[in-house]
Design a protein around this motif. Structure first.
Motif, PDB file in Angstrom:
ATOM      1  N   GLU A 284      64.670  47.932  65.666  1.00  0.00           N
ATOM      2  CA  GLU A 284      63.362  48.587  66.755  1.00  0.00           C
ATOM      3  C   GLU A 284      62.594  49.337  65.557  1.00  0.00           C
ATOM      4  O   GLU A 284      62.652  49.567  64.798  1.00  0.00           O
ATOM      5  CB  GLU A 284      63.588  49.399  67.993  1.00  0.00           C
ATOM      6  CG  GLU A 284      65.240  48.304  68.378  1.00  0.00           C
ATOM      7  CD  GLU A 284      66.709  49.206  68.574  1.00  0.00           C
ATOM      8  OE1 GLU A 284      67.744  48.821  69.177  1.00  0.00           O
ATOM      9  OE2 GLU A 284      66.953  49.293  66.511  1.00  0.00           O
ATOM     10  N   SER A 285      61.279  49.285  67.079  1.00  0.00           N
ATOM     11  CA  SER A 285      60.696  50.499  66.228  1.00  0.00           C
ATOM     12  C   SER A 285      59.618  50.424  67.735  1.00  0.00           C
ATOM     13  O   SER A 285      59.372  50.255  68.664  1.00  0.00           O
ATOM     14  CB  SER A 285      59.304  49.504  65.498  1.00  0.00           C
ATOM     15  OG  SER A 285      59.109  48.510  65.611  1.00  0.00           O
ATOM     16  N   GLY A 286      58.983  52.116  67.267  1.00  0.00           N
ATOM     17  CA  GLY A 286      57.540  52.303  68.439  1.00  0.00           C
ATOM     18  C   GLY A 286      58.392  53.740  69.022  1.00  0.00           C
ATOM     19  O   GLY A 286      57.350  54.277  69.527  1.00  0.00           O
ATOM     20  N   GLY A 287      59.231  54.033  68.966  1.00  0.00           N
ATOM     21  CA  GLY A 287      60.079  55.148  70.007  1.00  0.00           C
ATOM     22  C   GLY A 287      59.099  56.873  68.977  1.00  0.00           C
ATOM     23  O   GLY A 287      57.968  56.847  67.956  1.00  0.00           O
TER      24      GLY A 287
ATOM     25  N   LEU B  78      53.803  53.932  75.916  1.00  0.00           N
ATOM     26  CA  LEU B  78      54.994  54.287  73.935  1.00  0.00           C
ATOM     27  C   LEU B  78      54.874  52.482  74.605  1.00  0.00           C
ATOM     28  O   LEU B  78      54.718  51.518  75.320  1.00  0.00           O
ATOM     29  CB  LEU B  78      55.917  54.690  74.200  1.00  0.00           C
ATOM     30  CG  LEU B  78      55.741  56.000  72.931  1.00  0.00           C
ATOM     31  CD1 LEU B  78      57.103  55.824  73.380  1.00  0.00           C
ATOM     32  CD2 LEU B  78      54.882  56.055  72.073  1.00  0.00           C
ATOM     33  N   THR B  79      54.661  51.729  73.059  1.00  0.00           N
ATOM     34  CA  THR B  79      55.177  50.225  73.015  1.00  0.00           C
ATOM     35  C   THR B  79      56.027  50.354  72.093  1.00  0.00           C
ATOM     36  O   THR B  79      55.700  50.605  71.074  1.00  0.00           O
ATOM     37  CB  THR B  79      54.183  49.454  72.895  1.00  0.00           C
ATOM     38  OG1 THR B  79      52.376  49.491  73.601  1.00  0.00           O
ATOM     39  CG2 THR B  79      54.062  48.031  72.488  1.00  0.00           C
ATOM     40  N   LEU B  80      57.337  49.847  72.396  1.00  0.00           N
ATOM     41  CA  LEU B  80      58.681  49.367  71.446  1.00  0.00           C
ATOM     42  C   LEU B  80      58.699  48.179  70.776  1.00  0.00           C
ATOM     43  O   LEU B  80      58.157  47.128  71.778  1.00  0.00           O
ATOM     44  CB  LEU B  80      59.921  50.053  72.392  1.00  0.00           C
ATOM     45  CG  LEU B  80      60.077  51.080  73.253  1.00  0.00           C
ATOM     46  CD1 LEU B  80      61.439  51.165  73.465  1.00  0.00           C
ATOM     47  CD2 LEU B  80      59.850  52.107  72.020  1.00  0.00           C
ATOM     48  N   SER B  81      58.713  47.554  70.231  1.00  0.00           N
ATOM     49  CA  SER B  81      58.913  46.460  69.537  1.00  0.00           C
ATOM     50  C   SER B  81      60.563  46.312  68.704  1.00  0.00           C
ATOM     51  O   SER B  81      60.805  47.193  68.483  1.00  0.00           O
ATOM     52  CB  SER B  81      58.123  46.436  68.019  1.00  0.00           C
ATOM     53  OG  SER B  81      56.579  46.089  68.389  1.00  0.00           O
ATOM     54  N   CYS B  82      60.748  44.861  69.405  1.00  0.00           N
ATOM     55  CA  CYS B  82      62.422  44.935  68.726  1.00  0.00           C
ATOM     56  C   CYS B  82      62.416  43.134  67.690  1.00  0.00           C
ATOM     57  O   CYS B  82      62.024  41.866  68.457  1.00  0.00           O
ATOM     58  CB  CYS B  82      63.289  45.278  69.185  1.00  0.00           C
ATOM     59  SG  CYS B  82      65.230  44.482  68.947  1.00  0.00           S
ATOM     60  N   ALA B  83      62.346  42.869  66.536  1.00  0.00           N
ATOM     61  CA  ALA B  83      62.025  41.613  65.809  1.00  0.00           C
ATOM     62  C   ALA B  83      63.765  41.436  65.393  1.00  0.00           C
ATOM     63  O   ALA B  83      64.674  42.329  64.555  1.00  0.00           O
ATOM     64  CB  ALA B  83      61.400  41.640  64.808  1.00  0.00           C
ATOM     65  N   ALA B  84      64.517  40.295  65.925  1.00  0.00           N
ATOM     66  CA  ALA B  84      65.309  39.710  65.787  1.00  0.00           C
ATOM     67  C   ALA B  84      65.503  38.692  64.717  1.00  0.00           C
ATOM     68  O   ALA B  84      64.354  38.202  63.685  1.00  0.00           O
ATOM     69  CB  ALA B  84      66.160  38.765  66.794  1.00  0.00           C
ATOM     70  N   SER B  85      66.319  39.388  63.369  1.00  0.00           N
ATOM     71  CA  SER B  85      66.233  38.475  62.267  1.00  0.00           C
ATOM     72  C   SER B  85      67.559  37.976  61.288  1.00  0.00           C
ATOM     73  O   SER B  85      68.309  38.503  62.278  1.00  0.00           O
ATOM     74  CB  SER B  85      65.456  39.010  61.015  1.00  0.00           C
ATOM     75  OG  SER B  85      66.057  40.069  60.349  1.00  0.00           O
ATOM     76  N   GLY B  86      67.559  37.240  61.250  1.00  0.00           N
ATOM     77  CA  GLY B  86      68.825  36.609  60.182  1.00  0.00           C
ATOM     78  C   GLY B  86      68.722  34.460  60.802  1.00  0.00           C
ATOM     79  O   GLY B  86      68.090  34.125  60.823  1.00  0.00           O
TER      80      GLY B  86
END
Length: 121
Positions: free
Chosen positions: A6-9, A18-26
């Motif tokens: 997550e990022s953006g807090g 505010l806008t939060l982002s969450c990137a899933a990887s793997g």
């Protein structure tokens, strides 16, 4: 291995955005749903918003009309646009994904480590 980051807090004044982002990887085969949860001090973790693979969304009553969840399928990323923030929105926000790592596998829950959102009055 799957990771959600997550990022953006951060700190924002009441009424701000505010806008939060969450990137899933793997090793991800498919993502069934992605969601945002939050946990305020002394309270249980609660669902804020969810978006399923078909694009349908659902929101907690407390954030309807103020928050918008969206998803970039190509990037395996989910966003949470938060407007008209209130002090009671202060919490650690966690990203959640229900996904499969190979064909015919059961969907499993994965969690990010969380990002703190603080709304000052």
């Amino acid at each position: 291995q799957v990771q959600l980051v997550e990022s953006g807090g951060g700190l924002v004044q009441a009424g701000g955005s505010l806008t939060l982002s969450c990137a899933a990887s793997g090793s991800i085969f498919s993502i069934n749903a992605m969601a945002w949860y939050r946990q305020a001090p002394g309270k249980q973790r609660e669902l804020v918003a969810i978006i399923i693979s078909g694009g349908n969304t659902n929101y907690a009553d407390s954030v309807k009309g103020r928050f918008t969840i969206s998803r970039d399928n190509a990037m395996n990323t989910v966003y949470l646009q938060m407007n008209s923030l209130k002090p009671e929105d202060t919490a650690v926000y966690y990203c959640n994904a229900v996904l499969t790592v190979r064909p015919s596998a059961y969907g499993m829950n994965y969690w990010g480590k969380g990002t703190l959102v603080t709304v000052s009055s």
